[in-house]
Design a protein around this motif. Structure first.
Motif, PDB file in Angstrom:
ATOM      1  N   ARG A 184       0.221 -14.819 -40.201  1.00  0.00           N
ATOM      2  CA  ARG A 184       1.071 -15.856 -39.636  1.00  0.00           C
ATOM      3  C   ARG A 184       1.199 -15.668 -38.136  1.00  0.00           C
ATOM      4  N   THR A 187       5.129 -16.132 -33.326  1.00  0.00           N
ATOM      5  CA  THR A 187       6.308 -16.878 -32.881  1.00  0.00           C
ATOM      6  C   THR A 187       6.459 -18.158 -33.697  1.00  0.00           C
ATOM      7  N   TRP A 188       7.650 -18.729 -33.637  1.00  0.00           N
ATOM      8  CA  TRP A 188       7.887 -19.992 -34.353  1.00  0.00           C
ATOM      9  C   TRP A 188       6.912 -21.049 -33.883  1.00  0.00           C
ATOM     10  N   PRO A 189       6.381 -21.868 -34.794  1.00  0.00           N
ATOM     11  CA  PRO A 189       6.796 -22.084 -36.176  1.00  0.00           C
ATOM     12  C   PRO A 189       6.141 -21.161 -37.205  1.00  0.00           C
ATOM     13  N   HIS A 190       5.526 -20.063 -36.799  1.00  0.00           N
ATOM     14  CA  HIS A 190       4.938 -19.077 -37.723  1.00  0.00           C
ATOM     15  C   HIS A 190       3.959 -19.748 -38.698  1.00  0.00           C
ATOM     16  N   ASP A 240      11.856 -23.081 -46.302  1.00  0.00           N
ATOM     17  CA  ASP A 240      11.820 -23.078 -44.838  1.00  0.00           C
ATOM     18  C   ASP A 240      12.024 -21.651 -44.323  1.00  0.00           C
ATOM     19  N   TYR A 242       9.985 -19.461 -43.057  1.00  0.00           N
ATOM     20  CA  TYR A 242       9.307 -19.085 -41.822  1.00  0.00           C
ATOM     21  C   TYR A 242       9.606 -20.034 -40.664  1.00  0.00           C
ATOM     22  N   THR A 243       9.967 -21.279 -40.987  1.00  0.00           N
ATOM     23  CA  THR A 243      10.321 -22.262 -39.955  1.00  0.00           C
ATOM     24  C   THR A 243      11.627 -22.916 -40.367  1.00  0.00           C
ATOM     25  N   LYS A 269       3.337 -28.299 -38.077  1.00  0.00           N
ATOM     26  CA  LYS A 269       4.669 -28.625 -38.584  1.00  0.00           C
ATOM     27  C   LYS A 269       5.339 -29.535 -37.564  1.00  0.00           C
ATOM     28  N   TYR A 273       9.514 -26.933 -29.497  1.00  0.00           N
ATOM     29  CA  TYR A 273      10.605 -26.083 -29.022  1.00  0.00           C
ATOM     30  C   TYR A 273      10.812 -26.275 -27.519  1.00  0.00           C
ATOM     31  N   LEU A 280      16.558 -21.331 -33.169  1.00  0.00           N
ATOM     32  CA  LEU A 280      16.741 -22.499 -34.023  1.00  0.00           C
ATOM     33  C   LEU A 280      17.339 -23.671 -33.261  1.00  0.00           C
ATOM     34  N   ALA A 283      14.907 -26.120 -31.365  1.00  0.00           N
ATOM     35  CA  ALA A 283      13.918 -26.927 -32.083  1.00  0.00           C
ATOM     36  C   ALA A 283      14.184 -28.411 -31.877  1.00  0.00           C
TER      37      ALA A 283
END
Length: 395
Positions: A184, A187-190, A240, A242-243, A269, A273, A280, A283
């Protein structure tokens, strides 16, 4: 006794589910990654950079080519040979006046090829906070006219940043990552990636907005000779993990005449960001338009990589818009990042992690076992009570 049996049964359920999860998610074959940046790319000011990443598997090879000659382009070539090579005729490639300056050898090994071109950045003044692009669109930024810095390599990643002549500061950047194993994004969104994919993160950093209520769209072209990415499927999930707060995945796929067999894909996804180190609260949702067929000659003129490899390209285009009504405008942080996964074959599918499976097993399995054991115990007690009851005879 019943409690002990329930705990043993619950532990057994957890162990079985853990084994099944680990077995199903066993790591596929790895790939050997090598990177080559053509040094002669700096021979002329307008030549741009050409990065070639070769990912060799057990019985096939993926060739990723990333080029800043014109609009930034990622070309993915899949061959059925572990010894296939990409050959570049550099003078012809730089001249951009003919196709065929970039070839795969042997040509018979080519199985699939597809490219994603980042063509334009669009901006509009959302005066009514509707997040609907209308006639308030500013003149678009053509990315083929940007001044691109040399590609910065930091294996297994490559970073490309560029600016428009009208910018007083700020830049648009693309960071490309390659993978030798499944995993993965850090960093987000992983995003979940496989060995058959690469990840592109796009961000706007400090670009001057032309209005106080500006929002942006990114225009992309999918290019292929036979079957470019043409259809978008949106999948929903109840997980959700991971994101956080995002339960959808958008997949832009290529298939043969509408069949279920997927040749290649671009996956994301629907979230962007507003900070370089996202949390969070940073987002912001994003949306995509319906893919529409475009002129192959137009995208060929904008990208040196498309010109060099494809002789008769087919093109589909869409926009990804960032932000919804009520969401903060770009000027609040002057930063926006979005992540895309590009690969061959079927897209990777998200699944529950072993930890979540274990928690679900404990949360659902143990109460079920307790109810079952309790029910059996009550039945036995009732049966014994009924058999021991005696009645006096009635005279």
């Amino acid at each position: 006794m019943a409690a002990g049996s329930a705990w043993s049964g619950g532990l057994y359920v957890v162990l079985v589910l853990w084994i099944v999860t680990v077995t199903c998610s066993a790591e596929p074959g790895r790939r050997q990654i090598s990177m080559q940046l053509y040094p002669s790319s700096h021979s002329t000011p307008q030549a741009g950079d050409l990065l070639h990443v070769r990912a060799v598997g057990d019985n096939d090879t993926l060739h990723f080519l990333f080029c800043s000659q014109g609009a930034p382009t990622l070309l993915l070539i899949h061959t059925n040979s572990t010894s296939s090579e990409v050959q570049v005729n550099w003078p012809e490639f730089v001249a951009r006046n003919t196709s065929g300056s970039l070839k795969v050898e042997p040509e018979s090994s080519l199985m699939y090829s597809s490219a994603v071109v980042f063509s334009r950045l669009l901006e509009y003044d959302d005066v009514n906070d509707t997040a609907e692009p209308t006639s308030d669109l500013f003149p678009p930024y053509d990315l083929q006219n940007f001044t691109w810095n040399p590609i910065n390599l930091s294996e297994p990643m490559a970073l490309l940043c560029g600016t428009d002549a009208s910018f007083t500061n700020g830049s648009l950047c693309l960071q490309l990552s390659f993978f030798d194993s499944e995993g993965r994004g850090e960093t987000w969104p992983h995003l979940l990636h496989s060995v058959n994919s690469s990840q592109l993160e796009v961000w706007l950093d400090g670009i001057p907005a032309r209005a106080t209520q500006s929002r942006f769209l990114l225009e992309m072209h999918a290019v292929g000779e036979a079957y470019p990415l043409s259809t978008i499927d949106v999948y929903q999930s109840i997980d959700d993990e991971y994101t956080p707060s995002i339960f959808k995945v958008s997949q832009w796929v290529s298939s043969v005449n509408g069949s279920s067999d997927v040749l290649g894909y671009a996956l994301w996804k629907p979230v962007a960001y507003r900070q370089a180190r996202p949390a969070l609260e940073d987002a912001t949702p994003c949306r995509h338009s319906v893919p529409r067929a475009q002129s192959g000659s137009m995208v060929t003129a904008s990208s040196g990589l498309i010109r060099g490899f494809f002789s008769d390209p087919k093109s589909m285009a869409l926009n990804v818009s960032f932000g919804l009504a009520g969401e903060p405008f770009y000027n609040v942080t002057r930063f926006l990042s979005w992540t895309l996964l590009v690969g061959v074959g079927s897209p990777p599918v998200d699944s529950f992690s072993p930890l979540v499976v274990a928690i679900m097993a404990v949360g659902l399995g143990i109460p079920m076992i307790i109810l079952l054991v309790g029910g059996i115990w009550l039945c036995i007690r009732k049966s014994k009570g009924a058999s021991s009851t005696s009645y006096e005879p009635i005279n």
